[in-house]
Design an enzyme around this catalytic site. Structure first.
Site, PDB file in Angstrom:
ATOM      1  N   SER A 154       1.191  -0.996   0.002  1.00  0.00           N
ATOM      2  CA  SER A 154      -0.068  -0.174  -0.165  1.00  0.00           C
ATOM      3  C   SER A 154       0.769   1.136   0.214  1.00  0.00           C
ATOM      4  CB  SER A 154      -1.088   0.537   1.585  1.00  0.00           C
ATOM      5  OG  SER A 154      -0.132   0.276   1.900  1.00  0.00           O
ATOM      6  N   ASP A 387      -2.681   6.406  11.965  1.00  0.00           N
ATOM      7  CA  ASP A 387      -2.465   5.792  10.831  1.00  0.00           C
ATOM      8  C   ASP A 387      -0.530   6.609  10.897  1.00  0.00           C
ATOM      9  OD1 ASP A 387      -0.649   4.988   8.783  1.00  0.00           O
ATOM     10  OD2 ASP A 387      -2.424   5.707   7.208  1.00  0.00           O
ATOM     11  N   HIS A 390       1.857   5.259   6.861  1.00  0.00           N
ATOM     12  CA  HIS A 390       1.438   5.855   4.604  1.00  0.00           C
ATOM     13  C   HIS A 390       0.970   7.048   4.842  1.00  0.00           C
ATOM     14  CE1 HIS A 390      -1.481   2.170   5.329  1.00  0.00           C
ATOM     15  NE2 HIS A 390      -1.104   1.974   3.953  1.00  0.00           N
TER      16      HIS A 390
END
Length: 417
Positions: A154, A387, A390
């Protein structure tokens, strides 16, 4: 008698004068010829020197001296990954999130309510040379008729979204084709340039068989991912893997490892990873024509999950060099060793250290989980839902793509574009 005596003297004088004139003429001609040769020699030396200078100048920017956008590259040898972050409100961000309608909720921090925007305005500046600002139109022109694939986890999807937005933002929306519905394959094409940028989900690069039967998830270390057959015939390839190999507990996605038909329950991570990397390297060496295709491997993207590196509510960069390297160094070493042994040249997009400074650039609680934006209650629990893996867009991955662009153009061995 006088006339007869005078006549021979006059003739002698005339002959002497003519002889002197001829001698001077010959001397002048000889001197002139010597001068011409010296002048010609000097011109040839100057021309050779000038040509040498042009070659050296060309070498200083690795073959692209005539490209005006690259005139700022002033050093022949420069580590573009060694530098510093400079706050730049004049040229950054390179695009606005509103210019990219397909930007996912996972990384669209501004749309998700993040109140600060300074993370968008940092520009990477190498120490030994200058690099040009990213020019989407110029890159599209250079990519005309070419196919770019980005393969991995990702974080590589994060990089694909960045590159797709960088290119999409400089063309008319009607002249773009974008497909983002699938989590395993995403596609951008600029119609007028006949070029495409694709993402393929493959966090291990080798095949993970995930069958419905519980306990039968098998990671095949000697078998390439099923999507590999679709990677062929790409002009530029960008790979990554690493993070998913070190997951344990509930995050581990396999139950068995398989190598040469042998199933293994327990195998050291380093050994398994090295087997998988060798399988990938073998596939590249036997399926890729390095004259046509340029291969990149992106280094580990750092996380900021612990201690003073925790990303939540951070708006400042890490300004010192004493950061903690959380990811196993052995994994990075295996990647580097594998690349060095390959027959196919692989360029190392070494973004780890420059990204490590950017604890401010993660989505934290301004993100989505399993396709849904975090609720207000979830945002109050950043330890569970924040998060720190990312990256917000616009943001750090735009710099990765800027450096990718520079590596493509400033190639030492050949001009890729």
């Amino acid at each position: 008698m006088e006339k007869n005596s005078i006549l021979p003297v006059n003739k002698q004088w005339i002959f002497s004068t003519l002889a002197s004139f001829l001698g001077c003429s010959i001397l002048i001609f000889s001197l002139s010829h010597v001068c011409d040769r010296q002048t010609l020699s000097a011109l040839q030396d100057l021309s050779t020197s000038s040509a040498t200078s042009r070659v050296e100048s060309s070498r200083q920017v690795d073959g692209v001296a005539e490209d005006e956008s690259l005139q700022k590259v002033t050093k022949r040898k420069c580590d573009i990954f060694d530098g510093k972050w400079v706050y730049d409100t004049n040229t950054y961000p390179l695009y606005k999130a509103s210019q990219c309608p397909f930007l996912s909720d996972q990384v669209n921090c501004r749309r998700n309510g993040r109140p600060d925007f300074d993370y968008e305005r940092w520009r990477w500046e190498p120490l030994e040379c200058e690099i040009p600002r990213f020019n989407g139109t110029e890159m599209l022109e250079r990519l005309r008729g070419k196919r770019v694939i980005i393969v991995g986890d990702s974080i590589n999807r994060n990089q694909w979204e960045s590159l797709a937005c960088l290119l999409y933002s400089v063309i008319s929306p009607s002249r773009a084709e974008v497909k983002v519905g699938s989590g395993v394959h995403k596609f951008f094409r600029a119609k007028d340039y006949n070029c495409s940028v694709e993402f393929y989900w493959s966090p291990f690069l080798v095949q993970l068989d995930d069958t419905p039967v519980k306990g039968s998830r098998v990671l095949k270390l000697d078998t390439m991912a099923a999507s590999a057959r679709q990677w062929r015939r790409a002009d530029i390839m960008v790979f990554n893997t690493g993070h998913w190999w070190v997951h344990r507990g509930k995050l581990q996605t396999w139950d068995f490892l398989q190598y040469k038909s042998k199933l293994m329950k327990d195998l050291e991570v380093d050994a398994a990873f090295e087997m998988g990397m060798k399988t990938w390297a073998h596939w590249i060496d036997h399926n890729i024509n390095p004259i046509k295709t340029t291969v990149f491997f992106r280094s580990i993207s750092p996380e900021h999950k612990l201690g003073n590196q925790w990303c939540h509510n951070q708006t400042q960069l890490i300004m010192d060099e004493s950061y903690i390297e959380l990811f196993p160094r052995s994994i990075t070493g295996i990647v580097e060793k594998t690349i060095q042994k390959m027959r196919t040249p692989v360029k190392y997009l070494n973004i780890t250290r420059l990204s490590q400074y950017r604890k401010d650039a993660h989505p934290t609680v301004y993100t989505s989980k399993q396709g849904k934006l975090l609720t207000d209650e979830q945002r109050k629990q950043p330890q569970l839902y924040g998060d720190c893996s990312h990256w917000c867009l616009p943001g750090l991955p735009d710099t990765w793509n800027l450096l990718l662009y520079n590596l493509l153009v400033l190639d030492n061995s050949r001009k890729i574009f």
